[in-house]
Scaffold this motif. Sequence first.
Motif, PDB file in Angstrom:
ATOM      1  N   CYS A 171     -14.680  13.287   9.041  1.00  0.00           N
ATOM      2  CA  CYS A 171     -14.788  13.995   7.400  1.00  0.00           C
ATOM      3  C   CYS A 171     -15.796  14.880   7.593  1.00  0.00           C
ATOM      4  O   CYS A 171     -15.545  14.923   6.608  1.00  0.00           O
ATOM      5  CB  CYS A 171     -13.960  12.847   6.377  1.00  0.00           C
ATOM      6  SG  CYS A 171     -15.110  11.375   6.739  1.00  0.00           S
ATOM      7  N   TYR A 178     -10.825   4.015   9.108  1.00  0.00           N
ATOM      8  CA  TYR A 178      -9.962   4.411   8.633  1.00  0.00           C
ATOM      9  C   TYR A 178      -9.341   3.330   7.839  1.00  0.00           C
ATOM     10  O   TYR A 178      -7.981   3.393   7.014  1.00  0.00           O
ATOM     11  CB  TYR A 178      -7.984   4.430   9.832  1.00  0.00           C
ATOM     12  CG  TYR A 178      -8.554   5.746  10.488  1.00  0.00           C
ATOM     13  CD1 TYR A 178      -8.440   6.583   9.989  1.00  0.00           C
ATOM     14  CD2 TYR A 178      -9.177   5.173  11.816  1.00  0.00           C
ATOM     15  CE1 TYR A 178      -8.544   7.847  11.093  1.00  0.00           C
ATOM     16  CE2 TYR A 178      -9.402   6.467  12.788  1.00  0.00           C
ATOM     17  CZ  TYR A 178      -8.798   8.280  12.349  1.00  0.00           C
ATOM     18  OH  TYR A 178      -9.536   8.932  13.405  1.00  0.00           O
ATOM     19  N   GLN A 228      -5.999  10.220   5.068  1.00  0.00           N
ATOM     20  CA  GLN A 228      -6.726   9.052   4.477  1.00  0.00           C
ATOM     21  C   GLN A 228      -6.933   8.697   3.102  1.00  0.00           C
ATOM     22  O   GLN A 228      -7.851   8.139   2.858  1.00  0.00           O
ATOM     23  CB  GLN A 228      -8.228  10.382   4.155  1.00  0.00           C
ATOM     24  CG  GLN A 228      -8.569  10.675   6.059  1.00  0.00           C
ATOM     25  CD  GLN A 228      -9.238  11.730   6.379  1.00  0.00           C
ATOM     26  OE1 GLN A 228     -10.009  12.083   5.637  1.00  0.00           O
ATOM     27  NE2 GLN A 228      -9.554  12.208   7.782  1.00  0.00           N
TER      28      GLN A 228
END
Length: 635
Positions: free
Chosen positions: A35, A83, A124
Amino acid sequence: MSCHVTAAPEIPIEPIEEGKQRRIRTVALVGPPNCGKSTLFNRLTGLRQKTANYPGVTVDHHSGKMKGIGRADLTLIDLPGIYSLATYSEDARVAVDVLTGRMPGVPAPDVVLLVLDAVHMNRQLMLAQTVFSLGLPTMVLLNMSDLLEERGGKVDPLALSAELGHPVALISSAKGRGLDLISAFIHQTTAETVEHRQSLRLPVLQPAATSRKWAAQVSQRTQYRAPEAPQWTRRLDAILLHRIWGPIIFLMVVIAVFQVVFSLGQPLSDAFGDVLTKLGAHVANALPDNWLRPLLRDGLWNGVQSVLVFLPQILLLFLFIGILEDSGYLARAALIADRVMRVFGLNGKAFIPLLSAYACAVPAIMATRTIENKRERIATILVAPFMTCSARLPIYTLIIAAFVPDKRFLGSIFGLRAAVMLGLYALGFFAALFTARMLKSSVLRAQPTPFVLELPQYRWPTLRGLALRLYDRAGLFLKKAGTIILGATFVVWLLSVLPVHGGQFSEISSSIIGHIGHFIEPIIHPLGFNWKIGIGLLSSIVAREVIVGTLGTLYGVDPATHAQNLQLALHHDMTVAGAIALVVFFAFAMQCTSTLAIVKRETNSIKFPLLQFCYMTGVAYIAALLTNQLLMRIL
């Protein structure tokens, strides 16, 4: 592009009393893999952390002062990419332990910066729910917002802030946009805000307690529109991820890299060696003609120089790996490799650690924390040192240049030396796969786990990123050359001249190290090695590349033409069969005390490094024996 930060409700920025502000000390940086979190960490702290374009590179926490926004009083902790906070994997456990204050030696964070990829926000947001449940003041940073805008995507940060109940900012860590909003959020977060949030702390939500539907609804209510991948990206993926063309292209890329590294790296190494030779000669001539000159020239400089000359080739290799990594191609290669690795019982996530083992096995073994299944993780740890790390490159290059003729194939495009080098890399890779298969079908049998990978965007590698990567790699190499290699070659030289008789140093054959070498020679003679090679093997247990410096010291080569003379000395003292057996031995042997130490730490057991050392050494001996005996009959 405009950036926005809002809170629900908004908190006006007011001066903070000194006593209250002093209580906010630590900020945690958390987010899913890939990210842009590590890039943001570098921006906020000014530290040169490795930024890789694939998941799983950050497997440990890193910290630094937030000097990038003028807050040197605050410590920023960079957590592993995750995650979820569900503690299925080692990296998730690290993140949870730090966020909840259970990590020994790491202060509990007062504030959290949650980084999400703006391009993939809808997938996400699930992480946001579990992070919010910790009850810490949290700011959501939608990173890569420049890409979101350029590709036609959009999101309403005001509406998203109202939905989440936390401030939201659109930022671009790569371009440095929106960092002032982070500073404003931290400035208005008082000690009372921290205490109030922590009083509302809830149990950490597990995946079953959250909804995929929730993320979709939030995305819809905030007018989020995910950008479509450009047509050229889809077309390129159709080729690179093709079942047939994908592996062929990957193999062609690897072959091209090794050809360039050898054909271009050899002249660069020769030129660098000339510079080092002149420097060493200049220093030696300035010294008095007594015991100090041979001490510094033969005991220190020659051994270190024999390793330093390979620095250009090592940096070239890492330059190409960096280009492939930062461009987004290596993540695609992980998907291609997953099909092969499944056959041998390895999870596709093992590709990333095994790939990083080409640099060094130590960070590669730490990167296995991204593998949830414990048995699959241990299997990857045990086979990672088979991958050809940069420490093997000096001995490979030395032997290949001395014994392999510079013949060309395919219209002079591909050389025999590059082919041999590629074969050695492949040898280690297939040894890792074979060992993994053997482990997974016996002592480490386990049910396979799914391989989930979010493909990164294709990007042009930046010169700054590549330069910092090479700078860090050169620094690590020079540090090892100035410590471990320097110390080992000095000890070898000292043992090669002692004892002293009548004020004169001993001849090498009658020295202490000479006696040790002759003692072990019967064991290694069937492999085609003499006693000097045996001493080199013993010294390289500390670190593989030490053998080059050791051989330079033992053969007493002239520093004026160090590399060439060492190659000639080896060519005179070894057969072709013995030389090939030597590099085969190095392809398999475990010769790195740092790797053994990290294996013990990561497995919390002494039995695994002992098993690893004995198994790899045994395989190396048998493979070298068979290679020497077979080639002697053929040649």
